[in-house]
Design an enzyme around this catalytic site. Structure first.
Site, PDB file in Angstrom:
ATOM      1  N   GLU A 108       0.862  -1.100  -0.144  1.00 50.24           N
ATOM      2  CA  GLU A 108      -0.018   0.153   0.095  1.00 50.24           C
ATOM      3  C   GLU A 108       0.870   1.221  -0.089  1.00 50.24           C
ATOM      4  O   GLU A 108       1.802   1.398   0.679  1.00 50.24           O
ATOM      5  CB  GLU A 108      -0.839   0.042   1.361  1.00 50.24           C
ATOM      6  CG  GLU A 108      -1.799   1.175   1.454  1.00 50.24           C
ATOM      7  CD  GLU A 108      -2.548   1.024   2.757  1.00 50.24           C
ATOM      8  OE1 GLU A 108      -3.534   0.269   3.049  1.00 50.24           O
ATOM      9  OE2 GLU A 108      -2.382   2.116   3.545  1.00 50.24           O
ATOM     10  N   ARG A 144     -14.989   1.627   3.764  1.00 50.02           N
ATOM     11  CA  ARG A 144     -15.949   2.599   4.058  1.00 50.02           C
ATOM     12  C   ARG A 144     -15.227   4.197   4.487  1.00 50.02           C
ATOM     13  O   ARG A 144     -15.663   5.094   3.760  1.00 50.02           O
ATOM     14  CB  ARG A 144     -16.539   2.476   5.467  1.00 50.02           C
ATOM     15  CG  ARG A 144     -17.545   3.509   5.891  1.00 50.02           C
ATOM     16  CD  ARG A 144     -18.012   3.174   7.249  1.00 50.02           C
ATOM     17  NE  ARG A 144     -16.789   4.043   8.254  1.00 50.02           N
ATOM     18  CZ  ARG A 144     -16.741   3.858   9.414  1.00 50.02           C
ATOM     19  NH1 ARG A 144     -17.840   3.314  10.236  1.00 50.02           N
ATOM     20  NH2 ARG A 144     -15.787   4.088  10.135  1.00 50.02           N
ATOM     21  N   GLY A 145     -14.168   4.185   4.800  1.00 53.22           N
ATOM     22  CA  GLY A 145     -13.260   5.109   5.151  1.00 53.22           C
ATOM     23  C   GLY A 145     -13.678   5.758   6.467  1.00 53.22           C
ATOM     24  O   GLY A 145     -14.654   5.492   7.270  1.00 53.22           O
ATOM     25  N   HIS A 164      -7.633   2.519  -3.931  1.00 51.94           N
ATOM     26  CA  HIS A 164      -8.546   2.692  -2.682  1.00 51.94           C
ATOM     27  C   HIS A 164      -9.576   3.377  -3.186  1.00 51.94           C
ATOM     28  O   HIS A 164      -9.341   4.373  -4.058  1.00 51.94           O
ATOM     29  CB  HIS A 164      -7.728   3.303  -1.559  1.00 51.94           C
ATOM     30  CG  HIS A 164      -6.944   2.393  -0.724  1.00 51.94           C
ATOM     31  ND1 HIS A 164      -6.778   2.578   0.564  1.00 51.94           N
ATOM     32  CD2 HIS A 164      -6.060   1.373  -1.187  1.00 51.94           C
ATOM     33  CE1 HIS A 164      -5.921   1.749   1.015  1.00 51.94           C
ATOM     34  NE2 HIS A 164      -5.533   1.029  -0.158  1.00 51.94           N
ATOM     35  N   THR A 168      -3.525   4.904  -1.555  1.00 52.26           N
ATOM     36  CA  THR A 168      -4.852   5.339  -0.644  1.00 52.26           C
ATOM     37  C   THR A 168      -5.448   6.315  -1.275  1.00 52.26           C
ATOM     38  O   THR A 168      -4.984   6.965  -2.423  1.00 52.26           O
ATOM     39  CB  THR A 168      -4.080   5.899   0.788  1.00 52.26           C
ATOM     40  OG1 THR A 168      -3.251   6.955   0.463  1.00 52.26           O
ATOM     41  CG2 THR A 168      -3.488   4.556   1.255  1.00 52.26           C
ATOM     42  N   TYR A 169      -6.757   6.663  -0.752  1.00 52.05           N
ATOM     43  CA  TYR A 169      -7.582   7.645  -1.492  1.00 52.05           C
ATOM     44  C   TYR A 169      -8.177   8.288  -0.281  1.00 52.05           C
ATOM     45  O   TYR A 169      -8.933   7.768   0.490  1.00 52.05           O
ATOM     46  CB  TYR A 169      -8.852   6.964  -2.191  1.00 52.05           C
ATOM     47  CG  TYR A 169      -9.770   7.628  -3.067  1.00 52.05           C
ATOM     48  CD1 TYR A 169      -9.744   8.229  -4.153  1.00 52.05           C
ATOM     49  CD2 TYR A 169     -10.940   7.890  -2.098  1.00 52.05           C
ATOM     50  CE1 TYR A 169     -10.566   8.918  -4.959  1.00 52.05           C
ATOM     51  CE2 TYR A 169     -11.998   8.795  -2.892  1.00 52.05           C
ATOM     52  CZ  TYR A 169     -11.865   8.959  -4.230  1.00 52.05           C
ATOM     53  OH  TYR A 169     -12.713   9.954  -4.625  1.00 52.05           O
ATOM     54  N   TYR A 198     -11.275  -5.320   9.952  1.00 49.34           N
ATOM     55  CA  TYR A 198     -10.558  -5.541  11.302  1.00 49.34           C
ATOM     56  C   TYR A 198     -10.725  -7.180  11.818  1.00 49.34           C
ATOM     57  O   TYR A 198     -11.408  -7.872  11.615  1.00 49.34           O
ATOM     58  CB  TYR A 198     -11.510  -5.010  12.358  1.00 49.34           C
ATOM     59  CG  TYR A 198     -11.360  -3.526  12.441  1.00 49.34           C
ATOM     60  CD1 TYR A 198     -10.746  -2.780  13.485  1.00 49.34           C
ATOM     61  CD2 TYR A 198     -11.880  -2.652  11.390  1.00 49.34           C
ATOM     62  CE1 TYR A 198     -10.516  -1.304  13.379  1.00 49.34           C
ATOM     63  CE2 TYR A 198     -11.840  -1.267  11.349  1.00 49.34           C
ATOM     64  CZ  TYR A 198     -11.104  -0.623  12.442  1.00 49.34           C
ATOM     65  OH  TYR A 198     -10.905   0.817  12.649  1.00 49.34           O
ATOM     66  N   ALA A 255     -10.618  10.795   2.317  1.00 44.99           N
ATOM     67  CA  ALA A 255     -12.033  10.829   2.387  1.00 44.99           C
ATOM     68  C   ALA A 255     -12.409  11.928   1.459  1.00 44.99           C
ATOM     69  O   ALA A 255     -11.989  13.060   1.409  1.00 44.99           O
ATOM     70  CB  ALA A 255     -12.155  11.280   3.997  1.00 44.99           C
ATOM     71  N   ALA A 308     -23.475   3.267   2.518  1.00 43.38           N
ATOM     72  CA  ALA A 308     -23.567   3.493   3.792  1.00 43.38           C
ATOM     73  C   ALA A 308     -22.111   2.920   4.397  1.00 43.38           C
ATOM     74  O   ALA A 308     -21.760   3.250   5.732  1.00 43.38           O
ATOM     75  CB  ALA A 308     -24.520   2.777   4.521  1.00 43.38           C
TER      76      ALA A 308
END
Length: 159
Positions: free
Chosen positions: A18, A107-108, A77, A49-50, A148, A52, A126
């Site tokens: 990443e 989700r972020g 991402h 990465t991207y 997680y 929010a 959502a």
């Protein structure tokens, strides 16, 4: 290590790396050198990465485009924070136009930062499960997700 303690090689495990989009010319040079060196490990993909709400969309797009140009297996991402479904779809179309076929659906973090309550954006996805389903409805992308290994801090139980 003797044969009794040696583990057999696993062929079903894919390694990934990443990266954050580089913030300077020096960091950009280091990123390309690092990506090229890490390609020796035959990763399944290298993700970028991207931020929010798409806060790093342009740098993420440029970084993924360059990884693809280097012949590396690149993924972007994609979060659902701070965007409607239509806005997310527009971002996906932009990335798809430069050759992105693999997304890491997340989700972020909440706009208020880690530890603050998450509220889905009005008219948006959502969570990562909805985002993944939405991506599936757009095209036959390869989609990875992040999870997680323990209970998510905002989940009431482990289910």
């Amino acid at each position: 290590m003797n044969k009794a303690t040696a583990r057999p090689a696993r062929k079903d495990i894919r390694l990934s790396f990443e990266f954050f989009p580089p913030k300077s010319a020096e960091a950009e040079g280091q990123l390309w050198e690092t990506a090229a060196a890490l390609s020796a490990y035959d990763p399944g993909f290298m993700s970028v990465t991207y931020g929010a709400g798409g806060s790093t969309k342009a740098p993420t797009l440029a970084t993924v485009r360059q990884l693809l140009a280097m012949g590396l297996p690149a993924a972007s991402h994609l979060t659902c924070v701070g965007a409607t479904k239509e806005e997310v779809h527009a971002v996906v179309a932009e990335f798809q136009a430069v050759g992105v076929k693999h997304f890491v659906a997340l989700r972020g973090d909440p706009p208020g930062g880690v530890g603050t309550a998450y509220q889905p954006y009005p008219g948006g996805y959502a969570n990562a499960a909805e985002l993944t389903a939405g991506l599936r409805g757009l095209a036959d992308f390869e989609i990875s997700v992040s999870a997680y290994p323990e209970k998510h801090p905002q989940s009431p139980d482990v289910r």
